[in-house]
Motif scaffolding. Structure first.
Motif, short mmCIF file in Angstrom:
data_model
loop_
_atom_site.label_atom_id
_atom_site.label_comp_id
_atom_site.label_asym_id
_atom_site.label_seq_id
_atom_site.Cartn_x
_atom_site.Cartn_y
_atom_site.Cartn_z
N GLY A 12 11.75 -0.49 6.07
CA GLY A 12 11.64 0.90 5.65
C GLY A 12 10.61 1.16 4.56
N ASN A 13 10.07 0.10 3.96
CA ASN A 13 8.94 0.22 3.03
C ASN A 13 7.72 0.42 3.92
OD1 ASN A 13 7.65 -2.18 0.56
ND2 ASN A 13 7.31 0.02 0.70
N ASP A 14 7.04 1.58 3.77
CA ASP A 14 6.05 1.90 4.80
C ASP A 14 4.62 1.86 4.29
OD1 ASP A 14 6.12 5.56 5.08
OD2 ASP A 14 6.31 4.28 3.31
N PHE A 220 13.09 1.08 -8.01
CA PHE A 220 12.15 2.17 -8.33
C PHE A 220 10.81 1.50 -8.58
CE2 PHE A 220 11.55 6.60 -9.59
CZ PHE A 220 10.35 6.53 -10.27
N GLU A 221 9.89 1.64 -7.61
CA GLU A 221 8.66 0.86 -7.66
C GLU A 221 7.59 1.47 -8.57
OE1 GLU A 221 6.70 -0.67 -4.30
OE2 GLU A 221 8.53 -0.94 -3.10
N ARG A 222 6.88 0.63 -9.29
CA ARG A 222 5.68 1.04 -10.02
C ARG A 222 4.73 1.70 -9.03
NH1 ARG A 222 1.62 -3.48 -12.50
NH2 ARG A 222 1.71 -4.11 -10.31
N GLY A 231 9.93 -5.93 -1.27
CA GLY A 231 9.99 -7.36 -0.99
C GLY A 231 9.90 -8.21 -2.25
N THR A 232 8.91 -7.93 -3.09
CA THR A 232 8.81 -8.69 -4.34
C THR A 232 10.01 -8.38 -5.24
OG1 THR A 232 7.39 -6.93 -5.24
CG2 THR A 232 6.30 -8.92 -4.38
N GLY A 233 10.52 -7.14 -5.11
CA GLY A 233 11.72 -6.78 -5.89
C GLY A 233 12.93 -7.56 -5.46
N1 LIG Z 1 4.96 -1.18 -6.29
C1 LIG Z 1 4.57 -2.60 -6.41
C2 LIG Z 1 3.65 -3.00 -5.23
C3 LIG Z 1 4.39 -2.98 -3.89
C4 LIG Z 1 5.55 -3.93 -3.88
C5 LIG Z 1 6.61 -3.71 -2.80
N2 LIG Z 1 6.35 -2.64 -1.86
C6 LIG Z 1 6.92 -5.02 -2.09
O1 LIG Z 1 7.32 -5.01 -0.91
O2 LIG Z 1 6.83 -6.08 -2.77
C7 LIG Z 1 3.83 -2.81 -7.74
O3 LIG Z 1 3.23 -1.85 -8.23
O4 LIG Z 1 3.84 -3.95 -8.24
#
Ligand SMILES: N[C@H](CCC[C@H](N)C(=O)O)C(=O)O
Length: 291
Positions: A12-14, A220-222, A231-233
């Motif tokens: 769902g992250n698009d 809540f993403e940067r 994913g990294t979260g």
């Molecule tokens: N908003 C994140 C980048 C996208 C990370 C996220 N969409 C993932 O799947 O890891 C940041 O500014 O570090």
């Protein structure tokens, strides 16, 4: 400028995905914002760009922009979509590729079941490398690791939260909550993202421990706001939970957009993330010179 794009999503992250293997488009931050805009552009949390190999033993370069137009170091859900994209477009016949990002080399691998597993590299804990400024704070030692008390001030209230702070190439602040459905993501998320102790801003994770092998997570993403999955979260939350003694080495992460599986064997070891990667549609769009 008329450009071709592919719309993809991972849990769902698009994403808008651009192929720059045959030449760069030279887009500006404003044009990345246009592509991410859900009303005037295509609409996406991030814009991912595929570029040719920058050197030996590397297959591709992977460039990531948030929907606010800013370039960032890493995107985990995007890495899985990157793997599907280069396979579906015939840019590789390999089952796994080595991909250069701003924060190092990652290795996505196609799975038999269509899901993708990514070696996301080892998490980084040195506060100066997150970056996070702990000046004047006393780390709270919970289990084998530490959390930090952050003061969040709003016009309505003062809140003190305890966050685990780490980097997956990009910065993360993770807190444990009782129930993600009622967690103050909308109010605390922006305050954490822009907290002055994070000079590069930060992704704010809200983790509910269901069992030692399952969590629920909202992020809540940067540069993008709350997404359906991060994913990294998910990597940062599971690593935090393991170091706090709350989780086992293999954890299913239930996000609002789908399930990710995270595996980590401990400090110094890479984090492996497995999850879906879906191509939604392809299209062309006229990108204004000055959007
Ligand atoms: N908003 C994140 C980048 C996208 C990370 C996220 N969409 C993932 O799947 O890891 C940041 O500014 O570090």
């Amino acid at each position: 400028m008329r450009i071709r794009f592919t719309k993809m999503q991972g849990a769902g992250n698009d994403f808008v995905v651009l192929d720059e293997t045959r030449g760069t488009l030279g887009l500006t931050p404003a044009q990345y914002r246009f592509l991410g805009n859900r009303h005037f552009g295509v609409g996406a949390d991030q814009i991912l760009t595929v570029r040719p190999s920058p050197g030996p033993d590397i297959d591709f370069q992977y460039v990531i922009h948030n929907s606010d137009g800013g370039e960032v170091e890493q995107c985990g859900n995007g890495a899985r979509c990157f793997m599907r994209f280069v396979r579906e477009r015939g840019l590789t016949t390999k089952d796994a590729v080595r991909v250069q990002t701003l924060s190092g080399v990652i290795e996505p691998r196609m799975g038999e079941d269509g899901r993708v597993t990514v070696d996301m590299g080892a998490p980084i804990f040195e506060t100066e490398k997150v970056p996070f400024d702990p000046a004047g704070l006393t780390p709270q030692h919970e289990g084998a690791w530490q959390t930090w008390h952050l003061a969040l001030s709003t016009h309505a209230e003062e809140a003190i939260i305890a966050v685990a702070v780490l980097s997956m190439g990009n910065p993360h602040a993770v807190q444990v909550v009782g129930n993600v459905d009622t967690a103050p993501v909308a109010t605390q998320g922006p305050l954490i993202e822009h907290h002055p102790r994070f000079p590069q801003r930060v992704n704010a994770g809200f983790m509910q421990i269901v069992s030692r092998s399952q969590i629920r997570l909202r992020v809540f993403e940067r540069g993008a706001g709350e997404t359906l999955a991060c994913g990294t979260g998910a990597c940062a939350a599971v690593v935090s939970g393991i170091r706090l003694g709350l989780l086992d080495p293999r954890v299913d992460v239930e996000t609002r957009g789908g399930r990710l599986t995270i595996e980590w064997a401990g400090v110094g070891q890479p984090v492996f993330m497995t999850g879906p990667a879906v191509t939604v549609f392809e299209g062309d769009i006229e990108v204004p010179e000055q959007p």
